[in-house]
Write a protein that holds these residues in place. Structure first.
Motif, mmCIF file in Angstrom:
data_model
loop_
_atom_site.group_PDB
_atom_site.id
_atom_site.type_symbol
_atom_site.label_atom_id
_atom_site.label_comp_id
_atom_site.label_asym_id
_atom_site.label_seq_id
_atom_site.Cartn_x
_atom_site.Cartn_y
_atom_site.Cartn_z
ATOM 1 N N ALA A 251 0.876 -1.179 0.000
ATOM 2 C CA ALA A 251 0.000 0.000 0.000
ATOM 3 C C ALA A 251 0.905 1.219 0.000
ATOM 4 C CB ALA A 251 -0.902 -0.004 1.230
ATOM 5 N N ARG A 252 0.781 2.066 -1.009
ATOM 6 C CA ARG A 252 1.667 3.227 -1.057
ATOM 7 C C ARG A 252 1.005 4.429 -1.714
ATOM 8 N NH1 ARG A 252 6.285 1.478 -5.337
ATOM 9 N NH2 ARG A 252 6.738 3.683 -5.078
ATOM 10 N N ILE A 253 1.545 5.584 -1.405
ATOM 11 C CA ILE A 253 1.093 6.839 -1.995
ATOM 12 C C ILE A 253 2.098 7.215 -3.072
ATOM 13 C CG2 ILE A 253 0.636 9.284 -1.566
ATOM 14 C CD1 ILE A 253 0.082 8.492 1.393
ATOM 15 N N VAL A 254 1.598 7.565 -4.274
ATOM 16 C CA VAL A 254 2.479 7.933 -5.384
ATOM 17 C C VAL A 254 2.036 9.298 -5.907
ATOM 18 C CG1 VAL A 254 3.225 7.298 -7.717
ATOM 19 C CG2 VAL A 254 2.884 5.521 -5.994
ATOM 20 N N LYS A 255 3.000 10.159 -6.249
ATOM 21 C CA LYS A 255 2.686 11.470 -6.814
ATOM 22 C C LYS A 255 2.020 11.307 -8.176
ATOM 23 C CE LYS A 255 4.514 14.219 -3.702
ATOM 24 N NZ LYS A 255 3.613 15.096 -2.939
ATOM 25 N N ASP A 256 1.290 12.342 -8.610
ATOM 26 C CA ASP A 256 0.667 12.343 -9.942
ATOM 27 C C ASP A 256 1.734 12.531 -11.014
ATOM 28 O OD1 ASP A 256 -2.078 11.906 -9.637
ATOM 29 O OD2 ASP A 256 -2.441 13.980 -9.049
ATOM 30 N N ASP A 257 2.522 11.496 -11.206
ATOM 31 C CA ASP A 257 3.627 11.579 -12.163
ATOM 32 C C ASP A 257 3.613 10.274 -12.940
ATOM 33 O OD1 ASP A 257 6.804 12.760 -12.474
ATOM 34 O OD2 ASP A 257 6.473 10.612 -12.810
ATOM 35 N N GLU A 258 3.469 10.385 -14.264
ATOM 36 C CA GLU A 258 3.294 9.185 -15.075
ATOM 37 C C GLU A 258 4.414 8.180 -14.890
ATOM 38 O OE1 GLU A 258 1.013 10.913 -18.970
ATOM 39 O OE2 GLU A 258 1.985 8.956 -19.109
ATOM 40 N N THR A 259 5.652 8.656 -14.854
ATOM 41 C CA THR A 259 6.800 7.751 -14.759
ATOM 42 C C THR A 259 6.804 7.016 -13.426
ATOM 43 O OG1 THR A 259 7.979 9.403 -16.064
ATOM 44 C CG2 THR A 259 9.288 7.623 -15.093
ATOM 45 N N LEU A 260 6.593 7.801 -12.344
ATOM 46 C CA LEU A 260 6.567 7.180 -11.014
ATOM 47 C C LEU A 260 5.413 6.191 -10.895
ATOM 48 C CD1 LEU A 260 7.259 10.245 -8.638
ATOM 49 C CD2 LEU A 260 8.817 8.361 -9.224
ATOM 50 N N LEU A 261 4.246 6.610 -11.400
ATOM 51 C CA LEU A 261 3.064 5.752 -11.271
ATOM 52 C C LEU A 261 3.242 4.473 -12.076
ATOM 53 C CD1 LEU A 261 0.261 5.329 -10.091
ATOM 54 C CD2 LEU A 261 -0.705 6.565 -12.045
ATOM 55 N N GLU A 262 3.775 4.618 -13.292
ATOM 56 C CA GLU A 262 3.958 3.432 -14.130
ATOM 57 C C GLU A 262 4.928 2.456 -13.458
ATOM 58 O OE1 GLU A 262 4.608 4.156 -18.287
ATOM 59 O OE2 GLU A 262 5.288 2.091 -18.643
ATOM 60 N N ALA A 263 5.999 2.985 -12.883
ATOM 61 C CA ALA A 263 6.958 2.118 -12.196
ATOM 62 C C ALA A 263 6.288 1.399 -11.024
ATOM 63 C CB ALA A 263 8.146 2.942 -11.700
ATOM 64 N N ALA A 264 5.459 2.141 -10.275
ATOM 65 C CA ALA A 264 4.767 1.546 -9.117
ATOM 66 C C ALA A 264 3.789 0.463 -9.571
ATOM 67 C CB ALA A 264 4.037 2.633 -8.327
ATOM 68 N N VAL A 265 3.068 0.727 -10.665
ATOM 69 C CA VAL A 265 2.085 -0.242 -11.161
ATOM 70 C C VAL A 265 2.797 -1.496 -11.664
ATOM 71 C CG1 VAL A 265 0.378 -0.689 -12.967
ATOM 72 C CG2 VAL A 265 0.308 1.465 -11.673
ATOM 73 N N ARG A 266 3.866 -1.308 -12.430
ATOM 74 C CA ARG A 266 4.594 -2.477 -12.960
ATOM 75 C C ARG A 266 5.167 -3.329 -11.833
ATOM 76 N NH1 ARG A 266 5.524 -2.725 -18.441
ATOM 77 N NH2 ARG A 266 5.081 -0.822 -19.619
ATOM 78 N N GLU A 267 5.669 -2.670 -10.812
ATOM 79 C CA GLU A 267 6.214 -3.411 -9.674
ATOM 80 C C GLU A 267 5.098 -4.192 -8.963
ATOM 81 O OE1 GLU A 267 8.617 -0.947 -7.031
ATOM 82 O OE2 GLU A 267 8.295 -2.410 -5.429
ATOM 83 N N ALA A 268 3.964 -3.525 -8.738
ATOM 84 C CA ALA A 268 2.847 -4.162 -8.028
ATOM 85 C C ALA A 268 2.294 -5.341 -8.825
ATOM 86 C CB ALA A 268 1.750 -3.139 -7.758
ATOM 87 N N MET A 269 2.317 -5.244 -10.163
ATOM 88 C CA MET A 269 1.794 -6.324 -11.008
ATOM 89 C C MET A 269 2.585 -7.615 -10.827
ATOM 90 S SD MET A 269 1.028 -4.081 -14.455
ATOM 91 C CE MET A 269 1.184 -5.467 -15.589
ATOM 92 N N GLN A 270 3.849 -7.493 -10.413
ATOM 93 C CA GLN A 270 4.676 -8.698 -10.268
ATOM 94 C C GLN A 270 4.374 -9.454 -8.969
ATOM 95 O OE1 GLN A 270 6.226 -9.591 -12.971
ATOM 96 N NE2 GLN A 270 5.501 -7.622 -13.768
ATOM 97 N N THR A 271 3.764 -8.779 -8.016
ATOM 98 C CA THR A 271 3.607 -9.390 -6.691
ATOM 99 C C THR A 271 2.152 -9.476 -6.246
ATOM 100 O OG1 THR A 271 3.920 -7.202 -5.710
ATOM 101 C CG2 THR A 271 5.859 -8.607 -5.858
ATOM 102 N N SER A 272 1.214 -9.183 -7.174
ATOM 103 C CA SER A 272 -0.189 -9.129 -6.765
ATOM 104 C C SER A 272 -1.071 -9.778 -7.817
ATOM 105 C CB SER A 272 -0.665 -7.678 -6.626
ATOM 106 O OG SER A 272 0.305 -6.913 -5.976
ATOM 107 N N ASP A 273 -2.271 -10.149 -7.393
ATOM 108 C CA ASP A 273 -3.287 -10.601 -8.335
ATOM 109 C C ASP A 273 -4.097 -9.418 -8.844
ATOM 110 O OD1 ASP A 273 -2.776 -13.487 -7.886
ATOM 111 O OD2 ASP A 273 -3.425 -12.991 -5.848
ATOM 112 N N ILE A 274 -4.255 -8.427 -7.990
ATOM 113 C CA ILE A 274 -5.035 -7.243 -8.341
ATOM 114 C C ILE A 274 -4.257 -6.004 -7.895
ATOM 115 C CG2 ILE A 274 -7.166 -5.943 -7.829
ATOM 116 C CD1 ILE A 274 -8.575 -8.659 -7.572
ATOM 117 N N VAL A 275 -4.184 -5.019 -8.778
ATOM 118 C CA VAL A 275 -3.606 -3.722 -8.413
ATOM 119 C C VAL A 275 -4.753 -2.718 -8.425
ATOM 120 C CG1 VAL A 275 -1.944 -1.920 -9.010
ATOM 121 C CG2 VAL A 275 -1.417 -4.330 -9.518
ATOM 122 N N ALA A 276 -5.014 -2.091 -7.300
ATOM 123 C CA ALA A 276 -6.082 -1.100 -7.218
ATOM 124 C C ALA A 276 -5.457 0.281 -7.024
ATOM 125 C CB ALA A 276 -7.032 -1.416 -6.069
ATOM 126 N N ILE A 277 -5.663 1.137 -8.017
ATOM 127 C CA ILE A 277 -5.132 2.497 -7.972
ATOM 128 C C ILE A 277 -6.306 3.401 -7.666
ATOM 129 C CG2 ILE A 277 -3.909 4.275 -9.290
ATOM 130 C CD1 ILE A 277 -3.315 1.869 -11.325
#
Lengths: 410, 410
Positions: free
Chosen positions: A228-254
């Motif tokens: 569970a994390r807070i990410v700034k409204d920044d496409e690069t940061l958000l994309e990195a966070a989403v890609r990382e979460a996809m590797q360790t989760s069944d569902i990513v909820a943003i």
């Protein structure tokens, strides 16, 4: 200005299930004491008869019912006392006509006997017992397998384990039970304005509600919150966070970033990170319209872009993600509380309305009082006991109309 | 033969509360993420305004409402673009008459502005913005403290913490919350016939259900099960076990051994171990009549002798001990589901009847179908969704009569 082409809830649910219908939710085998609140993953059969012998349900005398025929309060039948059965022991003898045997509650009924006369209706006299009731065959006696027969289905897949299910498993000698493991859900809350609960706030910032509230709802629903994390409204940061979460989760909820503002980057990020990507862009639901749903085949992950407003995010989580767990585990829908609505309520044409309500007692059953508030206001939900659903084809509700209240937390 | 002089549920509850009304349930201060399902131990006030500044609830243009008077779909008002507010930042400027400023959803509304026009109803033209709606004062704007005002009560003592309460605490910047600690409950299951769930059974033995089922119900109710053990029907052993449990628990719940049989030693043991001792010997309840309640002043412990039959034991636990926790923590009673009973049902004169029922959908609301079974049969409860209560003064229920179903686990 791009208009959203929205899916109805049913359309979005069908698409979501199509993505994940190959999922096999993992199963944990747990000691039964640790299964409370979990969902049973298999039908379970009784490996032994419950009870495994004929048990007396009262303190009394095991008898042959025919011997007591005609006995009554003033006309006892006298039976020979053949012995007393000890608790937890085999009877060790059988009854013949004209005999009786003392049996404590839960004790084994001796062979030959076919009923038990309550001790309150019997009186010992030397080596005989006066029986003041005419016992019917089977009275005060639990049959072998009466609670559950060996090999019969004791509990079904999809059952939520309550104290009595744990009791039934214990009764059957099942020490471990297969329950569904929680799916792994990653939470990402986006927004330049978000401050952690204990942070010193700067002007223009507000506290992050969603990782906390959605995390709790996810846990209540049966998910494991893997991050569970807070990410700034920044496409690069958000994309990195989403890609990382996809590797360790069944569902990513943003949550956040799914409306039409200039800072809204969730849709672009999901489109880039997931393939085939977004299948629902906008949901015909109020609140919760700016919802995005997508799927990534390579990592086998569902990605949900929930609205940023906490009330909307909690509603959409319930409607899509809590619902999904029940679909995958076979758990039945919780019961709703029938009530009467306390006022006229406008619907929202073409959108299913989820209206928080408070329940109170009326003269004739429950009254559901709508709790109104902006979607950003969490107090709308803390004042509510549950919510009602107004169908997207319905024009509204009239004061006094019957509704069903879905209780939060059930 | 000694007859039991039974207490009504209300009588027994008053006596029980009299023993423990000096109890102060201990309080834990926990990170809010760990408070789900717990009961709030104090009224909590908002330490800061939520939101702490005027927020836009949409993507749009902050305006002075009076400037937009008369504007409409075909007659825009043109306002000077004074700047854009960044998310998470102070506005940094204020509006004068004739000006507007872009504000994203959740952004700070600049001083001077008193409304927000939705971006969908606005169109930028160079350094001006055409506004196609007449904005009302306050529209699309959340006021300072609109969700909760600094110093106002945010959540009340006795509230069960749901995801939205965690959200509200997060919103207010409260990182830790005071919740009631669980009371300590010791479970003792007595009986020479009891075998552990995985034990090899001998003839005449049955599996111990009560430590498992009551342990789960205790945990669901908010107790900490400090110990759980099986003890033979032996006065010396039982008394030692009770005395030991009294030193480490607030409540000792003994199941079994409370009916009138020769092996029933619970009453004697409680009388010896506790002073002033037994205050209720028999409860006007069905099932559950052979219930004993006592109190020991020196160790400040409640001792409950529950019936040995699992269904009866679970019912009495709910009625007396789950109820007690709600009394001590201020938690409100859970909601019941109104339904119609599916058949005539006999009452039990002078006893409050707790009848397990299964719920199903009828044409017009829920139908409650009684699940019948001997009190020793745990399948009576696994087949049930909840129970109805028939008052001790009621002569029974007629087919179709309205009832309220208390759902298990809610």
């Amino acid at each position: 200005m791009k208009l959203l082409t929205v899916d109805t809830i049913d359309e979005a649910r069908v698409k979501l299930l199509n993505c994940v219908n190959h999922w096999k939710v993992p199963v944990n085998r747990l000691e039964i004491a640790k299964t409370l609140g979990r969902i049973l993953a298999e039908d379970l059969c009784a490996p032994e008869d419950i009870p495994p012998f004929r048990r007396s349900t009262v303190d009394g005398y095991a008898v042959i019912a025919a011997d007591t025929s005609g006995a009554g309060e003033s006309i006892p039948v006298y039976l020979k006392f053949a012995g007393a059965v000890e608790m937890g022991k085999a009877a060790g003898f059988s009854l013949k006509s004209g005999q009786c045997a003392y049996v404590p509650t839960g004790g084994m009924i001796p062979d030959g006997a076919d009923a038990v006369a309550m001790v309150e209706h019997c009186e010992p006299f030397g080596d005989e017992v006066a029986v003041y009731e005419s016992a019917a065959v089977g009275s005060h006696a639990a049959r072998i397998g009466e609670d559950a027969q060996k090999g019969s289905v004791l509990l079904r897949r999809g059952a939520r384990i309550r104290p009595q299910e744990i009791g039934a498993l214990a009764a059957a000698g099942i020490a471990e039970a297969p329950v569904y493991a929680p799916l792994r859900l990653a939470l990402i809350s986006t927004g330049d304005e978000l401050a952690a609960p204990s942070a010193q706030m700067r002007p223009g910032e507000i506290r992050d509600i969603n990782t906390q509230a959605l995390g709790a709802l996810a846990a209540e629903t049966g998910y494991h919150v893997s991050s569970a994390r807070i990410v700034k409204d920044d496409e690069t940061l958000l994309e990195a966070a989403v890609r990382e979460a996809m590797q360790t989760s069944d569902i990513v909820a943003i949550s956040g970033g799914s409306s039409q503002g200039t800072k809204d980057v969730t849709a672009q990020v999901i489109s880039r990170a997931a393939s085939p990507g977004i299948f629902t862009h906008g949901l015909a639901i109020k609140p919760g319209k700016p919802t995005i749903l997508g799927y990534d085949r390579a990592s086998d992950t569902v990605i949900a872009g929930l609205p940023g407003h906490p009330v909307s995010a909690l509603v959409v989580f319930r409607v899509m993600l809590s619902w999904l767990v029940r679909q995958l585990t076979g758990e039945k829908e919780p019961y709703a509380v029938p009530a009467k609505i306390s006022c006229n309520l406008a619907a929202s044409p073409g959108r299913t309305v989820y209206q928080p309500v408070a329940l109170c007692r009326g003269d004739d059953g429950y009254i559901a009082e709508p709790v109104f508030g902006k979607a950003g206001m969490i107090s709308t939900l803390t004042a509510a006991d549950g919510y009602i659903v107004i169908d997207l084809n319905k024009e509204g509700l009239c004061d006094g109309e019957s509704v069903e209240v879905n209780i939060f937390g059930s």
